[in-house]
Write a protein that holds these residues in place. Structure first.
Motif, mmCIF file in Angstrom:
data_model
loop_
_atom_site.group_PDB
_atom_site.id
_atom_site.type_symbol
_atom_site.label_atom_id
_atom_site.label_comp_id
_atom_site.label_asym_id
_atom_site.label_seq_id
_atom_site.Cartn_x
_atom_site.Cartn_y
_atom_site.Cartn_z
ATOM 1 N N LEU A 15 39.242 49.126 45.402
ATOM 2 C CA LEU A 15 40.425 49.983 45.401
ATOM 3 C C LEU A 15 40.912 50.179 43.973
ATOM 4 C CD1 LEU A 15 42.391 48.381 48.370
ATOM 5 C CD2 LEU A 15 40.901 50.391 48.416
ATOM 6 N N ASP A 16 41.526 51.331 43.703
ATOM 7 C CA ASP A 16 42.109 51.520 42.381
ATOM 8 C C ASP A 16 43.436 50.765 42.301
ATOM 9 O OD1 ASP A 16 44.094 53.118 43.601
ATOM 10 O OD2 ASP A 16 43.058 54.975 43.097
ATOM 11 N N THR A 17 43.993 50.694 41.094
ATOM 12 C CA THR A 17 45.190 49.871 40.918
ATOM 13 C C THR A 17 46.388 50.419 41.693
ATOM 14 O OG1 THR A 17 45.682 51.002 38.838
ATOM 15 C CG2 THR A 17 44.491 48.914 38.695
ATOM 16 N N ALA A 18 46.452 51.728 41.876
ATOM 17 C CA ALA A 18 47.554 52.302 42.660
ATOM 18 C C ALA A 18 47.480 51.824 44.111
ATOM 19 C CB ALA A 18 47.523 53.826 42.595
ATOM 20 N N ALA A 19 46.280 51.812 44.681
ATOM 21 C CA ALA A 19 46.112 51.351 46.064
ATOM 22 C C ALA A 19 46.393 49.857 46.182
ATOM 23 C CB ALA A 19 44.707 51.679 46.556
ATOM 24 N N VAL A 20 45.901 49.078 45.224
ATOM 25 C CA VAL A 20 46.179 47.637 45.228
ATOM 26 C C VAL A 20 47.689 47.419 45.164
ATOM 27 C CG1 VAL A 20 45.915 45.465 43.957
ATOM 28 C CG2 VAL A 20 43.955 47.002 44.216
ATOM 29 N N GLY A 21 48.338 48.119 44.254
ATOM 30 C CA GLY A 21 49.782 47.990 44.126
ATOM 31 C C GLY A 21 50.519 48.334 45.401
ATOM 32 N N ALA A 22 50.109 49.409 46.056
ATOM 33 C CA ALA A 22 50.759 49.814 47.305
ATOM 34 C C ALA A 22 50.632 48.727 48.368
ATOM 35 C CB ALA A 22 50.162 51.124 47.818
ATOM 36 N N ILE A 23 49.494 48.056 48.416
ATOM 37 C CA ILE A 23 49.271 47.013 49.420
ATOM 38 C C ILE A 23 50.114 45.778 49.134
ATOM 39 C CG2 ILE A 23 47.542 45.370 50.290
ATOM 40 C CD1 ILE A 23 45.489 47.718 49.971
ATOM 41 N N VAL A 24 50.225 45.396 47.862
ATOM 42 C CA VAL A 24 50.931 44.152 47.529
ATOM 43 C C VAL A 24 52.369 44.380 47.087
ATOM 44 C CG1 VAL A 24 48.790 42.930 46.989
ATOM 45 C CG2 VAL A 24 50.064 44.062 45.149
ATOM 46 N N GLY A 25 52.834 45.632 47.087
ATOM 47 C CA GLY A 25 54.217 45.905 46.765
ATOM 48 C C GLY A 25 54.518 45.987 45.280
ATOM 49 N N LEU A 26 53.564 46.476 44.495
ATOM 50 C CA LEU A 26 53.744 46.635 43.056
ATOM 51 C C LEU A 26 53.459 48.078 42.663
ATOM 52 C CD1 LEU A 26 51.699 43.536 41.789
ATOM 53 C CD2 LEU A 26 54.190 43.730 41.894
ATOM 54 N N SER A 27 53.991 48.471 41.516
ATOM 55 C CA SER A 27 53.606 49.774 40.970
ATOM 56 C C SER A 27 52.155 49.681 40.495
ATOM 57 C CB SER A 27 54.507 50.148 39.791
ATOM 58 O OG SER A 27 54.250 49.295 38.688
ATOM 59 N N ALA A 28 51.544 50.819 40.253
ATOM 60 C CA ALA A 28 50.155 50.820 39.765
ATOM 61 C C ALA A 28 50.050 50.059 38.448
ATOM 62 C CB ALA A 28 49.644 52.248 39.609
ATOM 63 N N GLU A 29 51.003 50.263 37.549
ATOM 64 C CA GLU A 29 50.972 49.581 36.249
ATOM 65 C C GLU A 29 51.169 48.076 36.396
ATOM 66 O OE1 GLU A 29 50.527 48.857 32.252
ATOM 67 O OE2 GLU A 29 49.978 50.614 33.428
ATOM 68 N N SER A 30 52.086 47.661 37.256
ATOM 69 C CA SER A 30 52.288 46.227 37.484
ATOM 70 C C SER A 30 51.049 45.608 38.115
ATOM 71 C CB SER A 30 53.510 45.993 38.369
ATOM 72 O OG SER A 30 54.685 46.357 37.682
ATOM 73 N N ALA A 31 50.413 46.337 39.019
ATOM 74 C CA ALA A 31 49.183 45.843 39.642
ATOM 75 C C ALA A 31 48.080 45.703 38.597
ATOM 76 C CB ALA A 31 48.742 46.777 40.770
ATOM 77 N N ARG A 32 47.978 46.682 37.690
ATOM 78 C CA ARG A 32 46.972 46.613 36.633
ATOM 79 C C ARG A 32 47.174 45.364 35.775
ATOM 80 N NH1 ARG A 32 46.445 47.210 31.511
ATOM 81 N NH2 ARG A 32 48.589 47.837 31.180
ATOM 82 N N ARG A 33 48.425 45.102 35.406
ATOM 83 C CA ARG A 33 48.705 43.914 34.590
ATOM 84 C C ARG A 33 48.435 42.630 35.368
ATOM 85 N NH1 ARG A 33 53.239 47.118 32.778
ATOM 86 N NH2 ARG A 33 54.543 45.998 34.263
ATOM 87 N N ALA A 34 48.820 42.591 36.639
ATOM 88 C CA ALA A 34 48.608 41.399 37.463
ATOM 89 C C ALA A 34 47.108 41.127 37.652
ATOM 90 C CB ALA A 34 49.296 41.556 38.818
ATOM 91 N N ILE A 35 46.331 42.173 37.841
ATOM 92 C CA ILE A 35 44.879 42.019 37.971
ATOM 93 C C ILE A 35 44.297 41.493 36.664
ATOM 94 C CG2 ILE A 35 42.697 43.282 38.256
ATOM 95 C CD1 ILE A 35 44.355 45.130 40.226
ATOM 96 N N GLY A 36 44.764 42.007 35.549
ATOM 97 C CA GLY A 36 44.313 41.524 34.246
ATOM 98 C C GLY A 36 44.610 40.051 34.040
ATOM 99 N N ARG A 37 45.806 39.635 34.435
ATOM 100 C CA ARG A 37 46.152 38.207 34.305
ATOM 101 C C ARG A 37 45.301 37.353 35.233
ATOM 102 N NH1 ARG A 37 51.346 40.602 33.950
ATOM 103 N NH2 ARG A 37 51.720 40.132 36.146
ATOM 104 N N ALA A 38 45.028 37.850 36.444
ATOM 105 C CA ALA A 38 44.171 37.109 37.373
ATOM 106 C C ALA A 38 42.755 36.968 36.798
ATOM 107 C CB ALA A 38 44.134 37.800 38.736
ATOM 108 N N LEU A 39 42.255 38.024 36.173
ATOM 109 C CA LEU A 39 40.942 37.946 35.524
ATOM 110 C C LEU A 39 40.949 36.948 34.373
ATOM 111 C CD1 LEU A 39 39.785 41.660 35.428
ATOM 112 C CD2 LEU A 39 38.671 39.776 36.635
ATOM 113 N N ASP A 40 42.035 36.924 33.610
ATOM 114 C CA ASP A 40 42.150 35.940 32.522
ATOM 115 C C ASP A 40 42.092 34.517 33.069
ATOM 116 O OD1 ASP A 40 42.388 37.962 30.629
ATOM 117 O OD2 ASP A 40 44.587 37.788 30.498
ATOM 118 N N ARG A 41 42.807 34.271 34.173
ATOM 119 C CA ARG A 41 42.788 32.931 34.773
ATOM 120 C C ARG A 41 41.398 32.591 35.306
ATOM 121 N NH1 ARG A 41 48.266 34.365 35.647
ATOM 122 N NH2 ARG A 41 47.903 35.537 37.551
ATOM 123 N N LEU A 42 40.715 33.566 35.903
ATOM 124 C CA LEU A 42 39.363 33.331 36.396
ATOM 125 C C LEU A 42 38.426 33.010 35.235
ATOM 126 C CD1 LEU A 42 37.343 33.273 38.732
ATOM 127 C CD2 LEU A 42 37.056 35.742 38.434
#
Length: 70
Positions: A34-61
């Protein structure tokens, strides 16, 4: 460490050590493709917030894959 060079068990172990939210974000983005807009819609974040959250999750991984917090 390139993820491509990891044994499947190493990657699964690192994923298991992530928070449920990080696993959800990464699963939606890269497994469900899914693109970041779709991810954000599912988890209750804006597309930009989802993009940043995914980036942080990748950093932790990456940190876990490289042997962090053993």
């Amino acid at each position: 460490v390139a993820i491509e060079r990891l044994a499947a068990t190493e990657l699964l172990d690192a994923l298991a050590r992530l928070s449920p939210r990080d696993r959800q974000l990464l699963g939606l983005r890269f497994v469900a493709d899914l693109d970041t807009a779709a991810v954000g819609a599912i988890v209750g974040l804006s597309a930009e917030s989802a993009r940043r959250a995914i980036g942080r999750a990748l950093d932790r991984l990456r940190f876990l894959v490289q042997g962090g917090l053993k």
